[in-house]
Design a protein around this motif. Sequence first.
Motif, short mmCIF file in Angstrom:
data_model
loop_
_atom_site.label_atom_id
_atom_site.label_comp_id
_atom_site.label_asym_id
_atom_site.label_seq_id
_atom_site.Cartn_x
_atom_site.Cartn_y
_atom_site.Cartn_z
N SER A 199 0.81 -1.22 0.00
CA SER A 199 0.00 0.00 0.00
C SER A 199 0.84 1.27 0.00
O SER A 199 0.34 2.34 -0.32
CB SER A 199 -0.93 0.02 1.22
OG SER A 199 -0.17 -0.02 2.41
N LEU A 200 2.12 1.16 0.36
CA LEU A 200 2.99 2.33 0.41
C LEU A 200 4.11 2.21 -0.61
O LEU A 200 4.80 1.20 -0.66
CB LEU A 200 3.59 2.49 1.81
CG LEU A 200 2.64 2.89 2.93
CD1 LEU A 200 3.38 2.89 4.26
CD2 LEU A 200 2.04 4.26 2.66
N PRO A 201 4.30 3.24 -1.44
CA PRO A 201 5.40 3.19 -2.41
C PRO A 201 6.75 3.31 -1.74
O PRO A 201 6.88 3.90 -0.66
CB PRO A 201 5.12 4.40 -3.32
CG PRO A 201 4.24 5.30 -2.54
CD PRO A 201 3.50 4.46 -1.56
N GLU A 202 7.76 2.72 -2.36
CA GLU A 202 9.13 2.85 -1.87
C GLU A 202 9.59 4.29 -2.09
O GLU A 202 9.15 4.96 -3.02
CB GLU A 202 10.05 1.90 -2.63
CG GLU A 202 9.78 0.43 -2.38
CD GLU A 202 10.17 0.01 -0.98
OE1 GLU A 202 11.07 0.64 -0.40
OE2 GLU A 202 9.57 -0.95 -0.46
N PRO A 203 10.49 4.80 -1.22
CA PRO A 203 11.01 6.16 -1.41
C PRO A 203 11.63 6.32 -2.79
O PRO A 203 12.42 5.49 -3.22
CB PRO A 203 12.06 6.29 -0.30
CG PRO A 203 11.63 5.31 0.75
CD PRO A 203 11.03 4.16 0.00
N GLY A 204 11.24 7.38 -3.48
CA GLY A 204 11.78 7.66 -4.81
C GLY A 204 11.16 6.85 -5.92
O GLY A 204 11.57 6.96 -7.08
N SER A 205 10.14 6.04 -5.62
CA SER A 205 9.52 5.21 -6.65
C SER A 205 8.76 6.06 -7.66
O SER A 205 8.13 7.05 -7.31
CB SER A 205 8.56 4.21 -6.00
OG SER A 205 7.81 3.52 -6.98
N THR A 206 8.83 5.65 -8.93
CA THR A 206 8.07 6.32 -9.99
C THR A 206 6.95 5.42 -10.51
O THR A 206 6.28 5.77 -11.48
CB THR A 206 8.99 6.72 -11.15
OG1 THR A 206 9.63 5.54 -11.66
CG2 THR A 206 10.05 7.72 -10.70
N ALA A 207 6.77 4.27 -9.87
CA ALA A 207 5.71 3.33 -10.30
C ALA A 207 4.34 3.90 -9.95
O ALA A 207 4.21 4.71 -9.03
CB ALA A 207 5.91 1.97 -9.62
N PRO A 208 3.30 3.48 -10.66
CA PRO A 208 1.95 4.00 -10.38
C PRO A 208 1.51 3.70 -8.94
O PRO A 208 1.83 2.65 -8.39
CB PRO A 208 1.08 3.25 -11.38
CG PRO A 208 2.00 2.83 -12.48
CD PRO A 208 3.31 2.57 -11.83
N HIS A 209 0.77 4.64 -8.38
CA HIS A 209 0.18 4.48 -7.05
C HIS A 209 -1.32 4.72 -7.20
O HIS A 209 -1.74 5.77 -7.68
CB HIS A 209 0.79 5.47 -6.07
CG HIS A 209 0.23 5.37 -4.68
ND1 HIS A 209 0.33 4.22 -3.91
CD2 HIS A 209 -0.46 6.27 -3.92
CE1 HIS A 209 -0.26 4.42 -2.74
NE2 HIS A 209 -0.76 5.65 -2.72
#
Length: 196
Positions: free
Chosen positions: A161-171
């Motif tokens: 449910s939480l994106p990784e820091p610096g991720s550019t993947a869709p949320h």
Amino acid sequence: MSGEPPSQRDMRMSDADRESVLARLNTAVSEGRLTMAEFEERVDGVLASRTFGDVEPFVADLPSTAAAVPAIAATDVVELRGHAGQIRRVGRWAVPRKLVVKSKAGTVKLDFRNAVFSHRVLELELATQAGTTVLVVPRGATVDLDRLVTSGGMTFCRVPSLPEPGSTAPHIVISGSSAAGTVIVRRPYRLGRWSW
């Protein structure tokens, strides 16, 4: 090498700059200015562009940013409706900033693996009743279900449910309600098993 700053055309684009151009292309295809084949070709070109000059050929025959603003606002939110039927989006399709899905006694399948996101964060508002909703998300994508209210049904999600820091993947942020139905969020299948 001169000390003069680079011209606008020679400046490198940021991710936000590319998203802005993709939003412009998304508006153009929704207005019928581009065919899906042209849209897909230009999206690939924009994603491969490094500078503002590189991206110019892909938007040169489209309305200027200022002229396109009202159209972007009008197509920023897409609503899909179904009753005792099927709502389905698969393959390569344009994802708006906000997607509203209303379905009663039907099925919903949204396959995001090859979808084109004009914004990194998708607001997905559900209003489903007595049916099944399936979301297939690409690797690296994250899904927040905290705002979804369910009653008399089930929610199944094994996607972070939480994106990784610096991720550019869709949320994807899911809100709204699901009554007497099932909501499934998953990765693609692989060799007959879940791929997580």
